[in-house]
Scaffold this motif. Structure first.
Motif, PDB file in Angstrom:
ATOM      1  N   VAL A   1       0.861  -1.405  -0.035  1.00 21.66           N
ATOM      2  CA  VAL A   1       0.010  -0.126  -0.049  1.00 21.66           C
ATOM      3  C   VAL A   1       1.046   1.461   0.001  1.00 21.66           C
ATOM      4  O   VAL A   1       0.624   2.199  -0.733  1.00 21.66           O
ATOM      5  CB  VAL A   1      -0.889   0.004   1.330  1.00 21.66           C
ATOM      6  CG1 VAL A   1      -1.622   1.460   1.314  1.00 21.66           C
ATOM      7  CG2 VAL A   1      -2.044  -0.959   1.078  1.00 21.66           C
TER       8      VAL A   1
ATOM      9  N   LEU B   1       1.074   3.931  -3.156  1.00 20.47           N
ATOM     10  CA  LEU B   1       0.359   5.430  -2.751  1.00 20.47           C
ATOM     11  C   LEU B   1       1.857   6.290  -3.413  1.00 20.47           C
ATOM     12  O   LEU B   1       1.409   7.389  -4.095  1.00 20.47           O
ATOM     13  CB  LEU B   1       0.314   5.541  -1.367  1.00 20.47           C
ATOM     14  CG  LEU B   1      -0.894   5.184  -0.964  1.00 20.47           C
ATOM     15  CD1 LEU B   1      -0.855   5.198   0.654  1.00 20.47           C
ATOM     16  CD2 LEU B   1      -2.018   5.714  -1.339  1.00 20.47           C
TER      17      LEU B   1
ATOM     18  N   ARG C   1      -7.502   9.385   4.356  1.00 20.87           N
ATOM     19  CA  ARG C   1      -8.118   8.266   5.341  1.00 20.87           C
ATOM     20  C   ARG C   1      -9.362   7.822   5.225  1.00 20.87           C
ATOM     21  O   ARG C   1      -9.876   6.825   5.225  1.00 20.87           O
ATOM     22  CB  ARG C   1      -7.914   8.725   6.611  1.00 20.87           C
ATOM     23  CG  ARG C   1      -8.074   7.780   7.866  1.00 20.87           C
ATOM     24  CD  ARG C   1      -8.372   8.650   9.351  1.00 20.87           C
ATOM     25  NE  ARG C   1      -9.166   9.830   9.363  1.00 20.87           N
ATOM     26  CZ  ARG C   1      -8.886  10.986   9.485  1.00 20.87           C
ATOM     27  NH1 ARG C   1      -7.378  11.542   9.621  1.00 20.87           N
ATOM     28  NH2 ARG C   1      -9.858  12.142   9.585  1.00 20.87           N
TER      29      ARG C   1
ATOM     30  N   LEU D   1      -8.241   5.400   0.802  1.00 21.06           N
ATOM     31  CA  LEU D   1      -8.110   4.065   1.375  1.00 21.06           C
ATOM     32  C   LEU D   1      -9.319   3.036   1.472  1.00 21.06           C
ATOM     33  O   LEU D   1      -9.340   1.964   1.173  1.00 21.06           O
ATOM     34  CB  LEU D   1      -7.358   3.973   2.699  1.00 21.06           C
ATOM     35  CG  LEU D   1      -5.996   4.772   2.840  1.00 21.06           C
ATOM     36  CD1 LEU D   1      -5.427   4.658   4.207  1.00 21.06           C
ATOM     37  CD2 LEU D   1      -5.130   3.831   2.047  1.00 21.06           C
TER      38      LEU D   1
ATOM     39  N   ARG E   1     -10.267  -0.530  -0.658  1.00 27.99           N
ATOM     40  CA  ARG E   1     -10.161  -1.599   0.370  1.00 27.99           C
ATOM     41  C   ARG E   1     -10.175  -2.787  -0.234  1.00 27.99           C
ATOM     42  O   ARG E   1      -9.423  -4.024   0.350  1.00 27.99           O
ATOM     43  CB  ARG E   1     -11.309  -1.213   1.337  1.00 27.99           C
ATOM     44  CG  ARG E   1     -11.397  -2.616   2.508  1.00 27.99           C
ATOM     45  CD  ARG E   1     -12.208  -2.312   3.549  1.00 27.99           C
ATOM     46  NE  ARG E   1     -12.232  -0.891   4.308  1.00 27.99           N
ATOM     47  CZ  ARG E   1     -13.291   0.082   4.268  1.00 27.99           C
ATOM     48  NH1 ARG E   1     -14.577  -0.101   4.048  1.00 27.99           N
ATOM     49  NH2 ARG E   1     -12.773   1.198   5.074  1.00 27.99           N
TER      50      ARG E   1
ATOM     51  N   ILE F   1      -6.744  -4.026  -1.415  1.00 27.99           N
ATOM     52  CA  ILE F   1      -6.126  -4.241  -0.376  1.00 27.99           C
ATOM     53  C   ILE F   1      -6.422  -5.751   0.231  1.00 27.99           C
ATOM     54  O   ILE F   1      -5.548  -6.368   0.353  1.00 27.99           O
ATOM     55  CB  ILE F   1      -6.432  -3.305   0.862  1.00 27.99           C
ATOM     56  CG1 ILE F   1      -5.752  -1.811   0.297  1.00 27.99           C
ATOM     57  CG2 ILE F   1      -5.500  -3.678   1.989  1.00 27.99           C
ATOM     58  CD1 ILE F   1      -6.010  -0.751   1.402  1.00 27.99           C
TER      59      ILE F   1
END
Length: 562
Positions: A95, A99, A201, A205, A209, A212
């Motif tokens: 991650v 980014l 945040r 993200l 998700r 991820i």
């Protein structure tokens, strides 16, 4: 008018045999594609399941499962422990790297992408080789720089090496999702007064998700299936994958190996369906912005502690990669003399006297698999996506399954499936190349399916309106339109074939060794200089082929523009 009608009837009667032959060829091609998938994907998995319930006499028994649970339960627990921690650490690293990649521009982005490219085309066992050289008992950093004496051969070495080894693919996957996020959501949050830290945040993200979770899932499965890292740097720490390798190579116990593989295959199949569900969520996220490939408008330096942590973690990862590959490239040209390193060509001269047949054999296999696998993927994607053939969901599921299966499962399945008539292939080059092709087919198929969406359906309809059939549309519209995807698939198949290990290690005949297994033997026997030179040669060949494909693409594009 009568004369035109007669000419039309004559032309129609003249074309009728050709249309019948075209239809027959179309049906035969579809049968070959679907039949090959059943034979080379489904049948090996069935053979593993059946063999795991057989004793040496062929009767039904559960003794193998009892033995695995009682004798290898600790190894299975070790695999779960390593897999869980590796998945967590690798996902955090992935991650952070994604980014940084998504928010970078210019030369910095090009440099970081170049580092990831090298890591993705490097052969396996390279990380273990660098780990031993950098952090071993006589490591460059631990012993020579810090004066430490410690043993790196334990579970923490396995976890660390797996964590950084699996990052590049996960980071590229997550970066692709980030690059296609809807800029309107970020702009709306900015207009409402949200700070960059809040946007990261509360918007970015949560949106990624599903990606991820996919990375977490895939990393866990890859860690469970990895036998090379525990074998080389695990020491006395065993995992179920390394035990399978030792059981089959050392004792040729197919029944026990099949039962042990079921403990890997069952959770992998369960994870496969979860993976497909998560991927549908990822596709929904990026569907609205298929054309967006620009940098993410989010300055990480202004994203508070989370942004700074991402920069710090990604910086640590790229530093590790730089040290790792610098170590690999230098090891082959350095020799210890009176406690100091000196430049030498001794190992290079030894490599030249080495039997390099395995290297050229690897190149030949890779080229063959690349061409055949790319054509297979293009045709399969066409029949599944455009023709919507019956049983599409079932065959699409079968094609994607090898991506989730551990390499040991796929390799042992081929031994069991093709070790007896009517299709005896063990000991031949065909079984090795078939295993490579179908193990890499899921990714190649996805690349071709994505490219198919760029070809208008109206072009195929125009061909049929002019009297052409499905075969004409495939020949004159689909295959020429998939030319860019052909190069992408070719490069992917070539690099994967040159560096694959887990699936084919059980299929290699001693007289047909491949370069990647020469590398494994050299690392395992402590010949680190020779191993580094073999790894360097493999990386150089793969990069050269990718550069050549890139040049061909550029020339084709400039010719099209002119």
């Amino acid at each position: 008018m009568d004369r035109l009608s007669n000419n039309y009837r004559k032309g129609a009667s003249f074309d009728a045999p050709f249309r019948a032959a075209s239809l027959l060829a179309d049906r035969a091609l579809l049968a070959v594609l679907l039949g090959s998938i059943c034979v080379f994907v489904l049948w090996p998995m069935v053979c593993i399941a059946l063999r795991s319930f057989q004793d040496s006499g062929g009767g039904f028994t559960l003794d193998q499962y009892r033995t695995v649970w009682s004798s290898y339960g600790r190894s299975l627990g070790n695999s779960l422990f390593v897999g869980a921690l590796t998945a967590f650490f690798c996902t955090v690293l992935s991650v952070a790297v994604a980014l940084v990649l998504a928010t970078s521009r210019g030369w910095a982005r090009a440099l970081l992408m170049g580092v990831l490219l090298i890591t993705m085309v490097s052969p396996p066992f390279v990380s273990s080789l660098a780990y031993i050289q950098l952090y071993g008992r006589r490591g460059w950093i631990t012993y020579r720089l810090l004066g430490l004496r410690w043993s790196p051969y334990n579970q923490w070495g396995v976890i660390w090496m797996q964590s950084i080894s699996f990052v590049p693919l996960n980071a590229m996957f997550l970066q692709g999702i980030l690059s296609k996020l809807d800029a309107g959501s970020i702009q709306a949050a900015r207009d409402l007064g949200a700070s960059p830290a809040c946007i990261l945040r509360d918007v970015v993200l949560p949106l990624i998700r599903p990606g991820i979770l996919v990375s977490l899932l895939l990393t866990f499965i890859r860690s469970m299936a990895d036998f090379g890292t525990p074998t080389i740097i695990g020491g006395r720490f065993n995992t179920i994958a390394s035990d399978i390798y030792l059981k089959l190579i050392g004792y040729s116990d197919l029944e026990m190996s099949a039962a042990m593989n079921m403990f890997l295959m069952a959770p992998s199949i369960a994870a496969f369906f979860l993976y497909r569900r998560l991927m549908r969520h990822c596709s929904a996220i990026t569907a609205a912005r298929q054309d967006r490939q620009t940098a993410l408008e989010l300055p990480l330096r202004r994203c508070g502690g989370m942004g700074l942590l991402a920069i710090l973690v990604s910086g640590l990862f790229f530093l590790m990669m730089a040290l790792q590959y610098a170590c690999i490239f230098l090891t082959g040209f350095l020799k210890v003399s009176k406690g100091a390193y000196a430049f030498t060509l001794q190992y290079w001269e030894q490599l030249m006297k080495y039997n390099l047949t395995s290297l050229w054999r690897s190149v030949g296999y890779a080229l063959t698999v690349s061409l055949a696998g790319t054509l297979f993927a293009m045709l399969f994607a066409y029949y599944m996506e455009r023709r919507q053939v019956a049983g599409r969901s079932f065959f699409d599921c079968l094609v994607t399954l090898p991506y989730m299966l551990p390499g040991t499962c796929f390799g042992i399945g081929y031994i069991l499936a093709f070790n007896a008539p009517p299709l005896r292939l063990t000991g031949t080059a065909v079984i090795v190349m078939a295993n490579m092709l179908f193990k890499q087919l899921p990714t190649a198929t996805k690349l071709c399916s994505a490219a198919l969406t760029q070809i208008p359906v109206s072009q195929e309809r125009a061909v049929r309106d002019l009297g052409g059939g499905h075969w004409s549309g495939l020949r004159d519209v689909i295959l020429p339109g998939l030319r860019p995807a052909f190069l992408s698939c070719f490069v992917y198949n070539f690099s994967s074939s040159m560096t694959t290990a887990g699936a084919v290690i059980f299929l290699i005949d001693p007289g047909r060794q491949l370069a990647v297994f020469r590398l494994f033997d050299a690392v395992y026997q402590g010949e680190y200089a020779i191993a580094s030179l073999i790894a360097t040669c493999i990386i150089a060949i793969v990069l050269a082929v990718e550069a050549l494909a890139y040049l061909i693409t550029m020339k084709a594009g400039s010719r099209h523009v002119s």
